[in-house]
Design a protein around this motif. Structure first.
Motif, PDB file in Angstrom:
ATOM      1  N   MET A  88       0.846  -1.191   0.000  1.00 55.26           N
ATOM      2  CA  MET A  88       0.000   0.000   0.000  1.00 55.26           C
ATOM      3  C   MET A  88       0.881   1.242   0.000  1.00 55.26           C
ATOM      4  O   MET A  88       1.883   1.309   0.719  1.00 55.26           O
ATOM      5  N   ARG A  89       0.502   2.238  -0.785  1.00 57.42           N
ATOM      6  CA  ARG A  89       1.203   3.517  -0.810  1.00 57.42           C
ATOM      7  C   ARG A  89       0.325   4.574  -0.151  1.00 57.42           C
ATOM      8  O   ARG A  89      -0.886   4.601  -0.350  1.00 57.42           O
ATOM      9  N   LEU A  90       0.974   5.438   0.609  1.00 59.13           N
ATOM     10  CA  LEU A  90       0.244   6.494   1.320  1.00 59.13           C
ATOM     11  C   LEU A  90       1.001   7.805   1.204  1.00 59.13           C
ATOM     12  O   LEU A  90       2.221   7.853   1.361  1.00 59.13           O
ATOM     13  N   VAL A  91       0.259   8.873   0.956  1.00 59.32           N
ATOM     14  CA  VAL A  91       0.795  10.221   1.033  1.00 59.32           C
ATOM     15  C   VAL A  91       0.166  10.887   2.251  1.00 59.32           C
ATOM     16  O   VAL A  91      -1.062  10.960   2.359  1.00 59.32           O
ATOM     17  N   SER A 104      -1.897   5.994  -4.742  1.00 57.17           N
ATOM     18  CA  SER A 104      -1.594   6.247  -3.334  1.00 57.17           C
ATOM     19  C   SER A 104      -2.834   6.690  -2.577  1.00 57.17           C
ATOM     20  O   SER A 104      -3.640   7.476  -3.097  1.00 57.17           O
ATOM     21  N   ALA A 105      -2.990   6.165  -1.367  1.00 55.85           N
ATOM     22  CA  ALA A 105      -4.014   6.705  -0.474  1.00 55.85           C
ATOM     23  C   ALA A 105      -3.565   8.084  -0.011  1.00 55.85           C
ATOM     24  O   ALA A 105      -2.367   8.382   0.026  1.00 55.85           O
ATOM     25  N   LEU A 106      -4.523   8.917   0.354  1.00 53.81           N
ATOM     26  CA  LEU A 106      -4.220  10.296   0.761  1.00 53.81           C
ATOM     27  C   LEU A 106      -4.811  10.548   2.143  1.00 53.81           C
ATOM     28  O   LEU A 106      -6.023  10.433   2.342  1.00 53.81           O
ATOM     29  N   LEU A 107      -3.932  10.868   3.086  1.00 58.26           N
ATOM     30  CA  LEU A 107      -4.331  11.180   4.463  1.00 58.26           C
ATOM     31  C   LEU A 107      -3.853  12.589   4.770  1.00 58.26           C
ATOM     32  O   LEU A 107      -2.665  12.878   4.678  1.00 58.26           O
ATOM     33  N   ILE A 108      -4.792  13.473   5.146  1.00 53.34           N
ATOM     34  CA  ILE A 108      -4.468  14.883   5.382  1.00 53.34           C
ATOM     35  C   ILE A 108      -4.584  15.182   6.865  1.00 53.34           C
ATOM     36  O   ILE A 108      -5.607  14.892   7.493  1.00 53.34           O
ATOM     37  N   ASP A 109      -3.525  15.757   7.424  1.00 55.24           N
ATOM     38  CA  ASP A 109      -3.541  16.154   8.831  1.00 55.24           C
ATOM     39  C   ASP A 109      -4.661  17.156   9.081  1.00 55.24           C
ATOM     40  O   ASP A 109      -4.915  18.057   8.276  1.00 55.24           O
ATOM     41  N   GLY A 110      -5.317  17.010  10.254  1.00 60.09           N
ATOM     42  CA  GLY A 110      -6.489  17.815  10.558  1.00 60.09           C
ATOM     43  C   GLY A 110      -6.234  19.293  10.672  1.00 60.09           C
ATOM     44  O   GLY A 110      -7.168  20.102  10.517  1.00 60.09           O
ATOM     45  N   LEU A 111      -4.994  19.718  10.949  1.00 57.41           N
ATOM     46  CA  LEU A 111      -4.690  21.142  10.998  1.00 57.41           C
ATOM     47  C   LEU A 111      -4.996  21.806   9.670  1.00 57.41           C
ATOM     48  O   LEU A 111      -5.391  22.979   9.630  1.00 57.41           O
ATOM     49  N   ALA A 112      -4.831  21.056   8.581  1.00 57.98           N
ATOM     50  CA  ALA A 112      -5.198  21.552   7.256  1.00 57.98           C
ATOM     51  C   ALA A 112      -6.583  21.082   6.852  1.00 57.98           C
ATOM     52  O   ALA A 112      -7.409  21.861   6.371  1.00 57.98           O
ATOM     53  N   TYR A 113      -6.861  19.790   7.068  1.00 54.63           N
ATOM     54  CA  TYR A 113      -8.111  19.230   6.528  1.00 54.63           C
ATOM     55  C   TYR A 113      -9.336  19.978   7.050  1.00 54.63           C
ATOM     56  O   TYR A 113     -10.258  20.289   6.286  1.00 54.63           O
ATOM     57  N   GLY A 114      -9.360  20.266   8.344  1.00 54.56           N
ATOM     58  CA  GLY A 114     -10.538  20.920   8.911  1.00 54.56           C
ATOM     59  C   GLY A 114     -10.792  22.303   8.372  1.00 54.56           C
ATOM     60  O   GLY A 114     -11.897  22.838   8.516  1.00 54.56           O
ATOM     61  N   ALA A 115      -9.768  22.912   7.745  1.00 54.11           N
ATOM     62  CA  ALA A 115      -9.913  24.262   7.199  1.00 54.11           C
ATOM     63  C   ALA A 115     -10.047  24.261   5.684  1.00 54.11           C
ATOM     64  O   ALA A 115     -10.062  25.328   5.062  1.00 54.11           O
ATOM     65  N   LEU A 116     -10.152  23.078   5.073  1.00 59.31           N
ATOM     66  CA  LEU A 116     -10.280  23.010   3.617  1.00 59.31           C
ATOM     67  C   LEU A 116     -11.733  23.213   3.189  1.00 59.31           C
ATOM     68  O   LEU A 116     -12.627  22.515   3.679  1.00 59.31           O
ATOM     69  N   PRO A 117     -11.987  24.128   2.280  1.00 56.23           N
ATOM     70  CA  PRO A 117     -13.339  24.248   1.729  1.00 56.23           C
ATOM     71  C   PRO A 117     -13.716  22.982   0.964  1.00 56.23           C
ATOM     72  O   PRO A 117     -12.850  22.308   0.397  1.00 56.23           O
ATOM     73  N   PRO A 118     -14.997  22.646   0.931  1.00 55.38           N
ATOM     74  CA  PRO A 118     -15.414  21.432   0.214  1.00 55.38           C
ATOM     75  C   PRO A 118     -14.929  21.376  -1.227  1.00 55.38           C
ATOM     76  O   PRO A 118     -14.584  20.295  -1.727  1.00 55.38           O
TER      77      PRO A 118
END
Length: 346
Positions: A1-4, A66-80
């Motif tokens: 499995m690949r992850l970013v 690759s799967a994509l996992l975004i840290d919540g410090l950024a993810y929670g502030a991303l517009p849809p």
């Protein structure tokens, strides 16, 4: 499995969230996950339009295999629209909701909660770093429990700190000086205990909230505590190990914790604790390992500190309970295994 693993800002920053990301990158390969770091702009959780445009472009370039996992410090502030533009399933790593940071203006806190609720609705999978945070996301953000996996931070095994009768009693609090960490409340509590023989070291960045740090320094001077309280600033892991080894009592006055990695580090060393029950801290620190007080209550904090500073027998009993609990904490390979399992779950 690949992850970013996409993380905003400086990955080497000395905070629990960044430490979590660094440890994942180090330990996921042993779980069969080839993990790479994607650096996002450092403006989160208050990104500029340019930050968002750069983030959208970076996410669009992530390899499709690759799967994509975004840290919540950024993810929670991303517009849809930025999340959708990634054109792929996106997972989120949530330490604690952005709108729960202490010191935010009410309208800003509400905007962050609303924005994070919309972002989490689009997440393919959510990794929460504590059971408390997982429940909070379900109750307050409308996330279905089956979409959430819990991967508590790891705590590396450490040498036991044997109880010392004192005096003096050396106190240690670990965490950046920010409004949420409540260091000013701790100082107010200690100002009531000048009849006792104690010292305090504050190990944590003084740059995250400069106004808070300046006010703390002014408070120390006004209460004549500068000779008893040391502001060590951000320290290296080696220095932090030495500070833990020299401490007699760990203290946390935090108003809210998504987990409380410093609390777990104290348990791993068998240090007795005085800690608030803010957020997940009430669950991270087990009964018997010290004394718990409500967050924001300086008199209660002072009373608990007086009890343990004054009573070496009680400190030794709490230290024994702390050490016993610390032996059951997950290590970083356990955390990486939980994250890998979550991302593989259909």
């Amino acid at each position: 499995m690949r992850l970013v693993l996409a993380v905003p800002g400086d990955l080497s920053a000395p905070t629990g969230g960044y430490a979590y990301a660094r440890e994942l990158l180090a330990h996921l390969p042993a779980q069969g996950v080839a993990a790479t770091h994607l650096a996002l702009p450092g403006g989160f959780p208050d990104p500029s339009p340019d930050d968002l445009a750069r983030t959208a472009a970076l996410l669009a370039d992530v390899p499709r295999d690759s799967a994509l996992l975004i840290d919540g410090l950024a993810y929670g502030a991303l517009p849809p629209e930025v999340i959708r533009a990634a054109g792929r399933p996106v997972s989120a790593l949530v330490h604690h909701p952005l709108g729960y940071e202490t010191g935010l203006a009410p309208e800003r806190a509400e905007a962050l909660v609303v924005g994070e609720r919309a972002a989490l609705a689009l997440a393919d999978r959510i990794v929460a770093t504590s059971r408390y945070t997982a429940r909070l996301l379900g109750a307050e953000f409308g996330v279905a429990p089956e979409r959430i996996a819990v991967a508590e931070p790891g705590t590396a095994p450490a040498a036991r700190v044997m109880p010392r009768p004192g005096p003096p009693v050396r106190l240690l609090t670990v965490g950046a000086v920010t409004p949420r960490k409540g260091t000013d409340i701790l100082v107010r509590a200690l100002a009531e205990l000048t009849d006792l023989d104690w010292s305090l070291t504050v190990a944590g960045s003084l740059d995250r909230a400069p106004d808070c740090s300046a006010a703390l320094r002014a408070g120390l001077a006004a209460q004549s505590l500068t000779d008893r309280i040391t502001l060590a600033g951000a320290v290296t892991p080696e220095t932090l190990d030495r500070l833990y080894a020299a401490a007699d009592l760990a203290v946390s006055a935090s108003l809210f914790e998504g987990y409380g990695m410093a609390l777990a580090e104290a348990l791993a060393r068998g240090l007795p604790l005085v800690a608030t029950t803010g957020g997940a801290a009430a669950e991270t620190v087990p009964a018997g390992a010290g004394l718990a007080v409500p967050p924001g209550d300086a008199p209660a904090l002072a009373a608990a500190l007086r009890t343990l500073i004054s009573d070496p027998t009680l400190r030794a009993a709490a230290a024994a309970a702390s050490w016993a609990a610390g032996q059951h904490l997950p290590d970083w390979p356990d955390t990486a295994a939980a994250v890998a399992a979550a991302l593989r779950t259909p």
